[in-house]
Every structure is written in C-alpha cells, then in structure tokens.
Design a protein around this motif. Structure first.
Motif, PDB file in Angstrom:
ATOM      1  N   GLN A  10      35.506  52.202  30.616  1.00  0.00           N
ATOM      2  CA  GLN A  10      36.235  53.181  31.281  1.00  0.00           C
ATOM      3  C   GLN A  10      36.566  52.697  32.576  1.00  0.00           C
ATOM      4  OE1 GLN A  10      36.684  56.402  29.490  1.00  0.00           O
ATOM      5  NE2 GLN A  10      35.581  54.746  28.137  1.00  0.00           N
ATOM      6  N   ALA A  11      37.618  53.274  33.356  1.00  0.00           N
ATOM      7  CA  ALA A  11      38.014  53.156  34.507  1.00  0.00           C
ATOM      8  C   ALA A  11      36.878  52.706  35.461  1.00  0.00           C
ATOM      9  CB  ALA A  11      39.256  54.007  35.049  1.00  0.00           C
ATOM     10  N   ALA A  12      37.318  51.945  36.719  1.00  0.00           N
ATOM     11  CA  ALA A  12      36.110  51.732  37.471  1.00  0.00           C
ATOM     12  C   ALA A  12      35.968  52.865  38.237  1.00  0.00           C
ATOM     13  CB  ALA A  12      36.771  50.375  38.563  1.00  0.00           C
ATOM     14  N   ASP A  13      34.531  53.191  38.361  1.00  0.00           N
ATOM     15  CA  ASP A  13      34.041  54.126  39.224  1.00  0.00           C
ATOM     16  C   ASP A  13      34.278  53.891  40.785  1.00  0.00           C
ATOM     17  OD1 ASP A  13      31.918  52.709  39.961  1.00  0.00           O
ATOM     18  OD2 ASP A  13      30.475  53.664  38.747  1.00  0.00           O
TER      19      ASP A  13
ATOM     20  N   LEU B 155      29.056  46.347  30.934  1.00  0.00           N
ATOM     21  CA  LEU B 155      29.988  46.566  32.245  1.00  0.00           C
ATOM     22  C   LEU B 155      30.623  45.466  33.056  1.00  0.00           C
ATOM     23  CD1 LEU B 155      28.199  45.691  35.034  1.00  0.00           C
ATOM     24  CD2 LEU B 155      26.626  47.195  34.291  1.00  0.00           C
ATOM     25  N   ARG B 156      31.590  45.900  33.771  1.00  0.00           N
ATOM     26  CA  ARG B 156      32.461  44.936  34.633  1.00  0.00           C
ATOM     27  C   ARG B 156      32.384  45.583  36.066  1.00  0.00           C
ATOM     28  NH1 ARG B 156      36.850  45.161  31.698  1.00  0.00           N
ATOM     29  NH2 ARG B 156      36.207  43.681  30.454  1.00  0.00           N
ATOM     30  N   VAL B 157      32.185  44.656  36.828  1.00  0.00           N
ATOM     31  CA  VAL B 157      32.175  44.728  38.290  1.00  0.00           C
ATOM     32  C   VAL B 157      33.457  44.084  38.703  1.00  0.00           C
ATOM     33  CG1 VAL B 157      31.302  44.264  40.627  1.00  0.00           C
ATOM     34  CG2 VAL B 157      29.598  44.662  38.688  1.00  0.00           C
ATOM     35  N   THR B 158      34.490  45.151  39.419  1.00  0.00           N
ATOM     36  CA  THR B 158      35.590  44.718  39.928  1.00  0.00           C
ATOM     37  C   THR B 158      35.760  44.526  41.363  1.00  0.00           C
ATOM     38  OG1 THR B 158      36.516  46.981  40.445  1.00  0.00           O
ATOM     39  CG2 THR B 158      36.843  46.190  38.092  1.00  0.00           C
TER      40      THR B 158
ATOM     41  N   ASN C  67      32.283  52.907  42.656  1.00  0.00           N
ATOM     42  CA  ASN C  67      31.494  51.467  43.160  1.00  0.00           C
ATOM     43  C   ASN C  67      32.183  50.702  42.552  1.00  0.00           C
ATOM     44  OD1 ASN C  67      29.357  52.921  44.653  1.00  0.00           O
ATOM     45  ND2 ASN C  67      28.309  53.404  42.821  1.00  0.00           N
ATOM     46  N   GLY C  68      33.334  50.471  42.012  1.00  0.00           N
ATOM     47  CA  GLY C  68      34.148  49.486  41.541  1.00  0.00           C
ATOM     48  C   GLY C  68      33.481  48.957  40.109  1.00  0.00           C
ATOM     49  N   ILE C  69      32.846  49.466  39.373  1.00  0.00           N
ATOM     50  CA  ILE C  69      32.092  49.293  38.279  1.00  0.00           C
ATOM     51  C   ILE C  69      32.672  49.977  36.880  1.00  0.00           C
ATOM     52  CG2 ILE C  69      29.829  49.014  36.948  1.00  0.00           C
ATOM     53  CD1 ILE C  69      28.469  49.025  39.653  1.00  0.00           C
ATOM     54  N   GLU C  70      33.297  49.076  36.004  1.00  0.00           N
ATOM     55  CA  GLU C  70      33.526  49.818  34.685  1.00  0.00           C
ATOM     56  C   GLU C  70      32.398  49.851  33.926  1.00  0.00           C
ATOM     57  OE1 GLU C  70      36.593  47.313  33.453  1.00  0.00           O
ATOM     58  OE2 GLU C  70      37.848  47.221  35.304  1.00  0.00           O
ATOM     59  N   LEU C  71      32.177  51.293  33.323  1.00  0.00           N
ATOM     60  CA  LEU C  71      31.242  51.503  32.435  1.00  0.00           C
ATOM     61  C   LEU C  71      31.703  52.008  31.208  1.00  0.00           C
ATOM     62  CD1 LEU C  71      28.957  52.796  35.396  1.00  0.00           C
ATOM     63  CD2 LEU C  71      28.120  50.838  33.979  1.00  0.00           C
TER      64      LEU C  71
END
Length: 383
Positions: free
Chosen positions: A43-46, A333-336, A48-52
């Motif tokens: 999903q779109a980054a939360d 997950l992906r950290v942006t 904290n900048g994390i896509e989960l």
C-alpha cells in the motif's frame, strides 16, 4: 553438491526418489521465482515512510543517538543484526552496533506482553563493527565482529551476565551465526569476496569456550567438513588454510530451521540452503534466475514459524522480501526516502506477530541517523 534446480522431476509426494530421504515443501523447488506475495500488494507509504501490505502498521521504537522512549537509555548508532528472546509474557529485542574500533557493541529493548517498552540497556560495549550474529538455544546472543581477525562475543540479553569473547569460534571477518541443535554445531558466515562457510563444533553443547572450527570443502560433487588448523588465523587467514574450501562471495545472514541452514551472499545476490541431513548445498534464490527479481543486495535473513523466510536488502530498493515455502519471492515491505541506508536486524517476537528491523542510516544517510522499527499485523500462522 550445488544445484540450481532441486530435481523437480524426481519429486514424488513428499520424497525425492533419487535421494531416498524426506524433504519438506520448503526444499523441493529451488530456486525461488518472482510471484505474488501471500499478503497482497504494498500500500501507499505510511507516516513512517514504509509501504506495507493491507492490515499491517509500523512504529518507530528507537532512533540512534536519541533516548529510547521512557527509558533514559540512548540508542546506539548504526544498528545492524538483531534477534528476539522470550522474557516471561514479554520479550527482548537485541541489536548490534556496526561502529568502528571500540565503538561497537549490543543494546537491548525490553517489551511487556502488550508490546510496551519497559526498559533499554547495553549488553556489550567496546568492540568493533558488530555486524550480525545469532541467538543460541540457551538464550544468549552471539555478536560477531566484521573485521579481519574479528571475534565472536557471547552476550546475555538480560544484561545480568558479563559478555564473553569466544576465541575458539575463530578469528576472521565474522558476519552471522546459526545454531543447529540437531547436529550440535554452529554455522558461521564470512563477509569477504573470497569467504568461506564454517561450522563450530563445541566440545560440550551449550558451552562455547572450547571446540573445533571446521570449513566446508568441495571436491567434485562431494562436500565435507575439514578442521581449520589454526582458528586464530594470525599467520594465515582461516579461509586460506584448507585446500578446496568452498568460496562464497560475501557471506551475510544465516538462519537454521528443520535441518537446513539458509545463508546469504551479497556479491552474487544469492540465498543458499545447506541441507545438513543430506550434506547438500542448494541455491534457494539467485537474482539471475528469475524475471524482475525483487531481491538485490541480500543481507540479514530470518524466518517465521509458518515456513516463510524474510530477507533484508543492503541497497536494492530498501525492501524486506518474503520467500514462501512454495518458493515464491516477493516484497513484504519497502522503506521510502532512505536510499543511502540499508535494512538489517530482521527478527520476530516469540508470538510471531511483530517483526523488528532497522534502517542502519535512516533518512540522513549517516550512522547516527539509524532507525529501528516494529511492524505488527496479521502474519500468517498456517499455509
């Protein structure tokens, strides 16, 4: 024996006919191929900048050079390898500090049953470049120095016992360890382009003060373990002492489960599977062997009880990827906004419903900007 395809045609039910031993689903279809995540799309980054995936949430539990909330303890810089330990109804997360000479060590955060932080403290200090390591069945954390002639240190997650340097485990550029309670050995990786894969055989299981260091040797299609003559490595590096030692390009994380030690090599973006029972070596993932590979810059690795593996990226696009027992690999997950960092320290709490990891240099790209996270959500408990 190294194979990139584990005899798919020979699989009959849950056995491999040509080998005559039982294998689980997680070991019959290497290497992993790109596919859909069991948790669905990111999903779109939360905040904290994390896509989960849907249903998951992240929180920051610590920032380097800042006090851990409610504890008065300052979190270390450059957080790296980590693990969780059961603590009554709660748990403890330990984390290495990959800092330079004399500035490394290990810190710990204690949680209660509700995941509320109740304390934080140091369990090792004054060491150098503590990169990864591994937990033991007797509830200690082995922290590894990633330096030429580095040592392993056995530490107490509760901080009640003083850390102990474990010389018998060898001096080399340590990265990670994984304990095999079935054979009563401890596997070790070496972070150099011409590194080796080792195992330490303690004289007494549960006591790391003495034992034998061995290295994996390959001769044709045969693998064997050969004793390293001088584990101290002062005159000749341990990786150069035994003829025919199998070379691995930049050993990284290690994780043992059900007779298999999974370990990663960053130089060729591989996840290996050493089948200890059959004494065979397989490539569980190789970014050259799948289309649109999601995992590059392979680093720390851990596993969930259900059988999934989680592999963090050092580089790539800052993802933690999942490898399922059906040998499908996908981003979890992906950290942006942190392209100058790396992900590390992946570990589940005892219940398996919270995942911890760190971004070593955070948004600043500096070791003082490290961020340690928790991800909570509906991690699967059945396939």
């Amino acid at each position: 024996m190294e194979r990139r395809d584990f005899l798919r045609a020979a699989v009959i039910g849950s056995t491999v006919a040509t080998l005559g031993f039982s294998v689980t689903r997680e070991s019959i279809a290497y290497p992993a191929k790109t596919g859909p995540s069991p948790y669905g799309a990111l999903q779109a980054a939360d905040a904290n900048g994390i896509e989960l995936p849907a249903g998951f949430a992240s929180r920051v539990i610590a920032r380097s050079t800042q006090q851990v909330a409610g504890t008065g303890f300052t979190w270390h810089s450059a957080p790296d390898g980590g693990a969780c330990f059961a603590d009554g109804t709660g748990w403890i997360y330990v984390s290495n500090a990959e800092m330079g000479t004399g500035a490394g060590g290990v810190s710990a955060i204690r949680f209660d049953a509700n995941a509320t932080i109740t304390g934080a403290y140091s369990i090792l200090s004054g060491t150098t470049r503590n990169c990864s390591g591994g937990p033991t069945p007797w509830n200690t954390w082995v922290s590894c120095e990633e330096t030429d002639f580095g040592y392993n240190f056995e530490t107490d997650p509760w901080g009640a016992k003083a850390p102990v340097r474990r010389d018998a485990m060898g001096r080399f550029k340590h990265e990670a360890v994984a304990c095999d309670p079935d054979r009563k050995v401890i596997y070790q990786t070496e972070d150099t382009t011409d590194g080796c894969f080792y195992r330490f055989v303690p004289t007494i299981w549960g006591d790391l003060s003495s034992g034998t260091l061995q290295v994996l040797v390959e001769s044709g299609t045969t693998l064997s373990w050969v004793t390293v003559p001088d584990p101290d490595g002062s005159s000749t590096p341990t990786r150069d002492q035994v003829a025919g030692a199998k070379i691995f390009n930049g050993g990284e994380g290690a994780y043992y489960r059900n007779g298999i030690c999974y370990f990663t090599t960053k130089g060729d973006n591989r996840v290996w599977a050493y089948d200890a029972a059959a004494n065979q070596l397989h490539v569980a993932y190789d970014d050259n062997l799948t289309s649109n590979p999601p995992l590059t810059g392979v680093d720390n690795i851990t596993g969930a009880a259900v059988g999934d593996l989680y592999v963090a990226e050092d580089g790539g696009n800052m993802e933690i990827c999942i490898i399922t027992p059906d040998d499908v690999i996908a981003p979890f997950l992906r950290v942006t906004g942190q392209s100058a960092s790396e992900l590390c320290g992946v570990a589940f709490n005892p219940a398996g419903n919270r995942l911890y990891f760190s971004s070593q240099r955070g948004t600043s790209g500096s070791s003082s900007g490290g961020i340690t996270y928790e991800v909570a959500g509906p991690f699967r408990t059945a396939l």
